[in-house]
Design a protein around this motif. Structure first.
Motif, short mmCIF file in Angstrom:
data_model
loop_
_atom_site.label_atom_id
_atom_site.label_comp_id
_atom_site.label_asym_id
_atom_site.label_seq_id
_atom_site.Cartn_x
_atom_site.Cartn_y
_atom_site.Cartn_z
N MET A 1 1.08 -1.18 0.17
CA MET A 1 -0.07 0.14 0.01
C MET A 1 0.88 1.25 0.06
N LYS A 2 0.69 2.03 -0.73
CA LYS A 2 0.92 3.58 -0.50
C LYS A 2 0.41 4.41 0.36
N ILE A 3 1.28 4.73 1.46
CA ILE A 3 0.30 5.50 2.48
C ILE A 3 1.17 6.62 2.96
N ILE A 4 0.53 8.04 2.77
CA ILE A 4 0.89 9.33 3.46
C ILE A 4 0.78 9.23 4.96
N ILE A 5 1.79 9.48 5.63
CA ILE A 5 1.67 10.05 7.08
C ILE A 5 2.14 11.35 7.02
N VAL A 6 1.19 12.19 7.68
CA VAL A 6 1.32 13.51 7.76
C VAL A 6 1.54 13.69 9.33
N GLY A 7 2.91 14.37 9.72
CA GLY A 7 3.18 14.29 11.05
C GLY A 7 4.06 13.37 11.70
N PRO A 8 5.09 12.66 10.82
CA PRO A 8 5.46 11.29 11.29
C PRO A 8 6.56 11.49 12.16
N ASP A 57 -3.35 5.00 -1.27
CA ASP A 57 -4.28 4.01 -0.56
C ASP A 57 -4.66 4.35 0.59
N ALA A 58 -3.65 5.27 1.18
CA ALA A 58 -4.23 5.42 2.71
C ALA A 58 -3.43 6.90 3.03
N VAL A 59 -4.26 7.61 3.69
CA VAL A 59 -3.75 8.84 4.15
C VAL A 59 -3.79 8.90 5.81
N VAL A 60 -2.75 8.90 6.65
CA VAL A 60 -2.84 9.11 8.28
C VAL A 60 -2.39 10.35 8.59
N SER A 61 -3.22 11.11 9.48
CA SER A 61 -2.72 12.31 9.89
C SER A 61 -2.76 12.30 11.46
N ILE A 83 -9.44 24.58 16.51
CA ILE A 83 -10.01 24.12 15.32
C ILE A 83 -9.16 24.69 14.27
N ILE A 84 -8.48 25.60 14.21
CA ILE A 84 -7.61 26.01 13.13
C ILE A 84 -6.28 25.26 12.78
N HIS A 85 -5.63 24.74 13.88
CA HIS A 85 -4.52 24.28 14.10
C HIS A 85 -4.79 22.51 14.06
N LYS A 86 -5.70 22.04 14.56
CA LYS A 86 -5.97 20.39 14.53
C LYS A 86 -7.06 20.07 13.71
N ALA A 87 -8.36 20.57 13.94
CA ALA A 87 -9.34 20.06 13.36
C ALA A 87 -9.58 20.48 11.71
N LEU A 88 -9.55 21.61 11.56
CA LEU A 88 -9.66 22.04 9.86
C LEU A 88 -8.59 21.27 9.06
N PRO A 89 -7.18 21.34 9.53
CA PRO A 89 -6.16 20.73 8.67
C PRO A 89 -6.50 19.39 8.27
N GLN A 90 -7.18 18.56 9.36
CA GLN A 90 -7.42 17.28 9.07
C GLN A 90 -8.43 17.15 8.18
N VAL A 91 -9.66 17.99 8.33
CA VAL A 91 -10.60 17.76 7.69
C VAL A 91 -10.27 18.26 6.10
N ASN A 92 -9.55 19.23 5.84
CA ASN A 92 -8.97 19.75 4.61
C ASN A 92 -8.06 18.41 3.75
N LEU A 93 -7.28 17.73 4.67
CA LEU A 93 -6.67 16.59 4.19
C LEU A 93 -7.59 15.66 3.22
N GLY A 105 -9.68 2.76 -0.40
CA GLY A 105 -8.77 3.22 0.26
C GLY A 105 -9.42 3.97 1.78
N SER A 106 -8.29 4.68 2.31
CA SER A 106 -8.80 4.80 3.87
C SER A 106 -7.93 6.21 4.36
N PHE A 107 -8.80 7.02 5.07
CA PHE A 107 -8.33 8.16 5.67
C PHE A 107 -8.37 8.00 7.22
N THR A 108 -7.26 8.02 7.86
CA THR A 108 -7.29 7.95 9.30
C THR A 108 -6.62 9.50 10.02
N LEU A 109 -7.74 10.03 10.81
CA LEU A 109 -7.59 11.04 11.30
C LEU A 109 -7.07 10.88 13.00
#
Length: 185
Positions: A1-8, A57-61, A83-93, A105-109
């Motif tokens: 699987m090809k996975i993006i991890i944001v904040g690794p 295939d997946a995005v992990v935030s 909201i600005i620094h945690k919720a909204l950025p993840q929603v935008n991903l 595929g799968s998004f994991t917030l």
């Protein structure tokens, strides 16, 4: 699987990265390190990230932060930090990533424990976590092409107990390994 991890490289993203690497193609995305650097709070930066990665295939935030302090001393600007620094950025991903997500595929917030088990001074974090945990099931019913979305809601991490010393009375710290495994489900 090809996975993006944001904040690794963070306290939560690091364990997620450890649990997933070796079995998957990982694209590490961070503010100042990783395979791709982005400003998670800038939608155009998120769009550029997806343009660079192509379909996945997946995005992990595992990103975000908010204000900690007594609600009686908090103003609206401080409250909005979650909201600005945690919720909204993840929603935008998610919003920007749907067209780049492969079928099935799968998004994991990442939210957190404070909307379910509050602490003094944690109203901002509780609101951000609640926003994420409410967005996920609302979005799940609208996801096209068998795309899934979920959230991981870790408790106080053992590797963060010193940082939050005394703020989480009665909370049982969770190991990094256990948190990392939650991103493998």
């Amino acid at each position: 699987m090809k996975i993006i991890i944001v904040g690794p490289s963070g306290k939560v993203g690091g364990p997620a990265m450890e649990a997933l690497k070796g079995r998957h193609e990982i694209i590490a995305v961070g503010r100042s390190s990783g395979d791709i650097q982005i400003d998670i709070e800038d939608v155009s930066s998120i769009r550029n990230m997806y343009a660079q990665t192509g379909n996945v295939d997946a995005v992990v935030s595992a990103v975000g932060h908010g204000h900690f302090g007594p609600v009686a001393e908090m103003d609206g600007e401080q409250w909005m930090k979650g909201i600005i620094h945690k919720a909204l950025p993840q929603v935008n991903l998610v919003l920007e990533g749907i067209k780049f997500m492969n079928d099935g595929g799968s998004f994991t917030l990442t939210s957190g424990v404070l909307n379910r088990d509050p602490i003094a001074g944690g109203a901002c974090a509780a609101a951000a976590n609640g926003a994420i945990d409410s967005f996920v099931p609302g979005a799940a019913v609208d996801m096209p092409r068998g795309i899934r979305i979920n959230s991981v809601s870790p408790g106080l991490l053992q590797n963060s107990t010193e940082r939050y010393d005394g703020l989480f009375p009665g909370h049982q710290p969770v190991s990094s390994g256990r948190v990392g495994l939650a991103y493998c489900k």
